[in-house]
Design a protein around this motif. Structure first.
Motif, short mmCIF file in Angstrom:
data_model
loop_
_atom_site.label_atom_id
_atom_site.label_comp_id
_atom_site.label_asym_id
_atom_site.label_seq_id
_atom_site.Cartn_x
_atom_site.Cartn_y
_atom_site.Cartn_z
N ALA A 86 -10.35 -1.19 5.83
CA ALA A 86 -9.27 -1.38 4.85
C ALA A 86 -8.04 -1.99 5.53
O ALA A 86 -7.12 -2.46 4.86
CB ALA A 86 -8.92 -0.06 4.17
N LEU A 101 -10.22 3.52 0.39
CA LEU A 101 -8.76 3.56 0.42
C LEU A 101 -8.32 4.39 -0.79
O LEU A 101 -8.24 3.88 -1.89
CB LEU A 101 -8.17 2.14 0.36
CG LEU A 101 -6.65 2.05 0.52
CD1 LEU A 101 -6.19 2.69 1.82
CD2 LEU A 101 -6.19 0.60 0.48
N ILE A 125 0.84 -1.20 0.00
CA ILE A 125 0.00 0.00 0.00
C ILE A 125 0.88 1.26 0.00
O ILE A 125 0.60 2.22 -0.72
CB ILE A 125 -0.99 -0.02 1.18
CG1 ILE A 125 -2.01 -1.15 0.93
CG2 ILE A 125 -1.70 1.31 1.35
CD1 ILE A 125 -2.95 -1.40 2.07
N LYS A 155 -14.68 1.01 3.88
CA LYS A 155 -13.80 0.28 2.97
C LYS A 155 -12.97 1.21 2.07
O LYS A 155 -12.23 0.73 1.22
CB LYS A 155 -14.64 -0.65 2.08
CG LYS A 155 -15.28 -1.77 2.89
CD LYS A 155 -16.25 -2.56 2.03
CE LYS A 155 -17.04 -3.52 2.89
NZ LYS A 155 -18.25 -4.01 2.22
N THR A 195 -7.64 -8.97 1.79
CA THR A 195 -8.92 -8.26 1.67
C THR A 195 -8.88 -7.13 0.64
O THR A 195 -9.83 -6.93 -0.10
CB THR A 195 -9.30 -7.64 3.04
OG1 THR A 195 -9.15 -8.64 4.03
CG2 THR A 195 -10.72 -7.14 3.03
N ASP A 196 -7.80 -6.39 0.59
CA ASP A 196 -7.76 -5.19 -0.24
C ASP A 196 -7.42 -5.46 -1.71
O ASP A 196 -7.55 -4.58 -2.54
CB ASP A 196 -6.70 -4.20 0.30
CG ASP A 196 -7.09 -3.64 1.65
OD1 ASP A 196 -8.31 -3.51 1.89
OD2 ASP A 196 -6.20 -3.33 2.45
#
Lengths: 115, 220
Positions: free
Chosen positions: A36, A106, A6, A104, B125-126
């Protein structure tokens, strides 16, 4: 641990948003929903390493956590779920069962740029 | 100067997932992203499902693990095409890894592709992979509170499999509490109780697969 991926994606997205190649990024604001699963300290640690030798080196990473919502299926009473404490299965007002919504997101909200 | 961006952070992965989805559809593959904690029984479940898929359909598996090819070896031993992805520490599969694995696997349908994600209830999950359906496997020894402790992964499941129900007499696990916890985060996904050891419930899971494939426009 997925924060490494990320952090890299945050950096790539921020660099793409640079208006020109001579400008620098001084701050980045990321919005993450509580579901997230982004851990701030971990994300910052990876980001601080990955940003070295890029136009975002030394940029301040701000993480804004958005809550999810628990909504009672019976009376529609809504409460925020901020990720801490136990997720309440039942409504505090009427005892009906809750459903979980939101949390959720992001996304990269904005960057602070200096030329 | 503040520049507004408002762009999804995982858009590169999401875009690759869309390409994967198109590729799967063109190959007539129903693709199931199997997610669970380590030891819940992902590989055992996949093997049980593979046994029950009619032989005229193609079958394939992409195995994700941090290290080793233990799971891929189990699949290969029953003659099903399998590709191993070793992430070398990364805790989830992403759409790019799956794209490369598909180049190796060279699977075409009509049939089923199972993607066994890394054993982890948080990180996968992402990251969308281009799957037709998300399958989350829980197991009795893990306890009935997992949907509350890891809401995000249960929230995005299209089907929830509860494995190891043959252990119910031995373990303090409340089926009703599990179901209530799932329903708080996911109102729609069916919950199917199974045991990979005894075979109980596998037929129900197979039936779900078939119905889901028809509903998704994959002709199987």
């Amino acid at each position: 641990m997925h924060e490494a991926a990320i952090a890299q994606a945050v950096l790539d997205t921020a660099l793409e948003a640079l208006p020109d190649k001579d400008s620098r990024i001084t701050a980045i604001t990321v919005v993450a929903g509580v579901l997230a699963g982004v851990e701030e300290e971990c994300l910052t640690a990876y980001f601080n390493e990955l940003c070295k030798c890029t136009a975002a080196e030394g940029a301040c990473l701000r993480l804004v956590i958005e809550p999810a919502h628990l909504i009672c299926k019976e009376c529609d009473k809504q409460t925020n779920y901020a990720g801490d404490g136990r997720l309440a299965l039942q409504c505090s007002a009427c005892g009906g069962f809750n459903r979980l919504e939101g949390g959720k997101a992001l996304y990269l909200d904005s960057v602070e740029v200096e030329s | 100067m503040r520049v507004s961006v408002r762009k999804s952070i995982l858009s590169a992965n999401d875009e690759q997932a869309e390409r994967n989805k198109a590729r799967f559809k063109a190959s007539q593959l129903m693709v199931i992203n199997v997610m669970a904690s380590p030891g819940a029984g992902k590989t055992s479940l996949i093997m049980r499902l593979l046994e029950n898929i009619p032989s005229e359909l193609s079958r394939g598996v992409i195995e994700g693990d941090v290290a080793s090819s233990i799971d891929a070896d189990r699949i290969a031993a029953v003659g099903v095409p399998v590709t191993q992805i070793n992430t070398g520490g990364a805790c989830h599969l992403d759409a790019f890894m799956v794209d490369r694995a598909m180049d190796d696997l060279k699977l075409s349908g009509p049939g089923y592709l199972f993607i066994e994600n890394i054993g982890n209830l948080i990180c996968p999950t992402d990251f969308r992979l281009g799957e037709t359906a998300n399958m989350v496997v829980a197991s009795v020894p893990e306890g009935d509170d997992k949907p509350i402790k890891y809401p995000a992964i249960f929230a995005q499941a299209d089907i929830i499999i509860l494995n190891k129900i043959d252990l119910l007499p031995l373990i303090d696990f409340n089926l009703q509490a599990f179901s209530a916890a799932v329903r708080a985060v996911n109102e729609e996904a069916p919950i199917i109780n199974i045991s990979c050891t005894t075979g109980e419930g596998i037929d129900t899971a197979v039936r779900w697969l078939r119905e889901k494939s028809m509903g998704s426009g994959v002709y199987i």
